[in-house]
Design an enzyme around this catalytic site. Structure first.
Site: not given
Ligand code: SIN
Length: 434
Positions: A111, A225, A267, A328, A363
């Site tokens: 990610e 998010h 993010r 988020h 985060r």
């Molecule tokens: C996501 O699946 O994008 C959320 C995971 C997260 O909040 O770290």
């Protein structure tokens, strides 16, 4: 009415349940949940759980966490998180969490802002599988009592020591005395208009802390998010499009079909880039495209996202999704030490409600479930090593004259005002003022 337990845990998400499962089985434990048992953000988690893959990965994982957090993180907490990551994943597998595996090995996805693939997952519904495993294990334990639809109205304390909690169960006040209280009440998304969070999560631990002079930290650090699903008829919780979609190659496009940001930056940076596109174009969303990936892969890796998008008329194997940033996660919370102890004796705080300092200002993706695991286990270990020397004391408890609904309304306003006092970016329109 009075009741007595050794430990009262408030919250039935990952942190509350995992803490209970790691407590000594001689302890008599009560778990209370404000709403239905599954009405928590663990259940909604899609992406997965970060972990240092091995000792060689520790430094890189720590650096990624610090870089995402703009180096406002607490380094000893981050180091603890990384070092204790894999042992908790192993424990979860032993409990029965069916993590995706390829050729027998754990499947690691990527990610934003992770330098390598290091996130374990169960399809695109990691949280649901995780929570179901933990609740099943919890229900098997004869020393754990679970009450749903039970509201913690206040704590019982004297001289900065917590002696229990005042709960409302079936409309009646019950004073519960205990050796320890553990708050695992989740984040603050429910006070925002537009959030991926369960609506019922409104920062209960933080408002208790504000009222009773318990230390809080970094309350102004709130994460948006980048990719909530845009929906004309939006009301209530916004459906998340997991960052793992970008981790597996998904690209963000503007109204002219052009990429405008590296999708795997932290993010906060991606969110700001999307907001800028929306501002310039006056179209209230941007596009997220994975239609170029093989359909069989999309269906296997993202079955829930595929289904949800179909329900709003988008076949993601053919067309791009419409996405918009949404509140988020809350990096701030009740300040705790490495054993999850708050500044009030015998009061522990875990999960999103706590501020361990791990996340700094922003985060790193998939670090929240891991934080919940590592620090709720540390809290449990700390209680296990000290409960024998503690006695339960029935100090007088206040009579609560407001209903849970009235208290919640008041608490939402209290928290909103405190956040606005700390940050000039939090305009009235961002909040749910109903
Ligand atoms: C996501 O699946 O994008 C959320 C995971 C997260 O909040 O770290």
């Amino acid at each position: 009415m009075n009741q007595v337990y050794d430990v009262v845990i408030v919250g039935s998400g990952l942190s509350g349940l995992y803490c209970a499962l790691n407590l000594d089985s001689n302890l008599n434990i009560l778990i209370v949940s404000k709403g239905q048992l599954d009405e928590n953000n663990t259940y909604l988690a899609q992406g997965g759980i970060s972990t240092a893959k091995n000792d060689e990965d520790l430094d890189s994982y720590i650096q990624d966490t610090l870089n995402a957090g703009q180096h406002k993180n607490d380094i000893s907490a981050v180091t603890t998180l990384a070092k204790e990551s894999m042992e908790n994943i192993t424990l979860l597998e032993k409990l029965g969490v069916p993590f995706d595996r390829i050729d027998g090995n754990l499947s690691f996805t990527k990610e934003g802002a992770h330098s390598i693939n290091r996130i374990v997952h169960v399809k695109d519904e990691t949280g649901k599988y995780l929570w179901k495993t933990l609740i099943d294990c919890t229900k098997e334990k004869s020393n754990i009592t679970i009450m749903d639809n039970t509201y913690l109205a206040d704590i019982i304390y004297r001289d900065n020591t917590c002696y229990g909690g005042i709960i409302f169960n079936k409309g009646k006040q019950v004073n519960v005395y205990s050796k320890f209280i553990v708050l695992a009440t989740g984040g603050i998304g429910g006070i925002f208009n537009d959030s991926t969070s369960q609506r019922i999560l409104i920062g209960d631990a933080i408002t208790l802390a504000l009222k009773h002079n318990i230390k809080v930290k970094d309350l102004e650090y709130i994460q948006f998010h980048p990719t909530g699903l845009y929906d004309n008829d939006y009301y209530g919780r916004r459906f998340l499009i997991s960052e793992a979609v970008r981790g597996e190659g998904g690209i963000l496009l503007n109204e002219h079909g052009k990429r405008f940001v590296n999708e795997l930056l932290p993010r906060d940076i991606v969110t700001n880039a999307i907001r800028e596109e929306i501002r310039k174009s006056k179209v209230p969303y941007v596009f997220l495209d994975i239609s170029f990936l093989p359909k069989y892969f999309i269906l296997k890796r993202f079955p829930m996202i595929y289904e949800k998008c179909l329900q709003v008329g988008i076949d993601i194997s053919k067309d791009p999704m419409l996405v918009i940033p949404s509140q988020h996660y809350h990096m701030g919370g009740v300040m705790v030490d490495l054993d999850s102890k708050s500044s009030m004796h015998r009061l522990y705080v875990i999960g999103e409600a706590a501020c361990t300092g791990i996340h700094g200002k922003n985060r790193l993706a998939s670090n929240s479930l891991l934080e919940g695991l590592v620090f709720s286990k540390r809290g449990a270990d700390s209680i296990n090593s000290s409960f024998q020397s503690i006695t339960i004391k029935k100090v007088p408890a206040a009579q609560i004259n407001q209903t849970p609904n009235e208290l919640s309304k008041y608490n939402k306003q209290l928290l909103k005002k405190e956040l606005q006092r700390r940050s000039s970016d939090l305009y009235d329109e961002l909040f749910d003022n109903r």
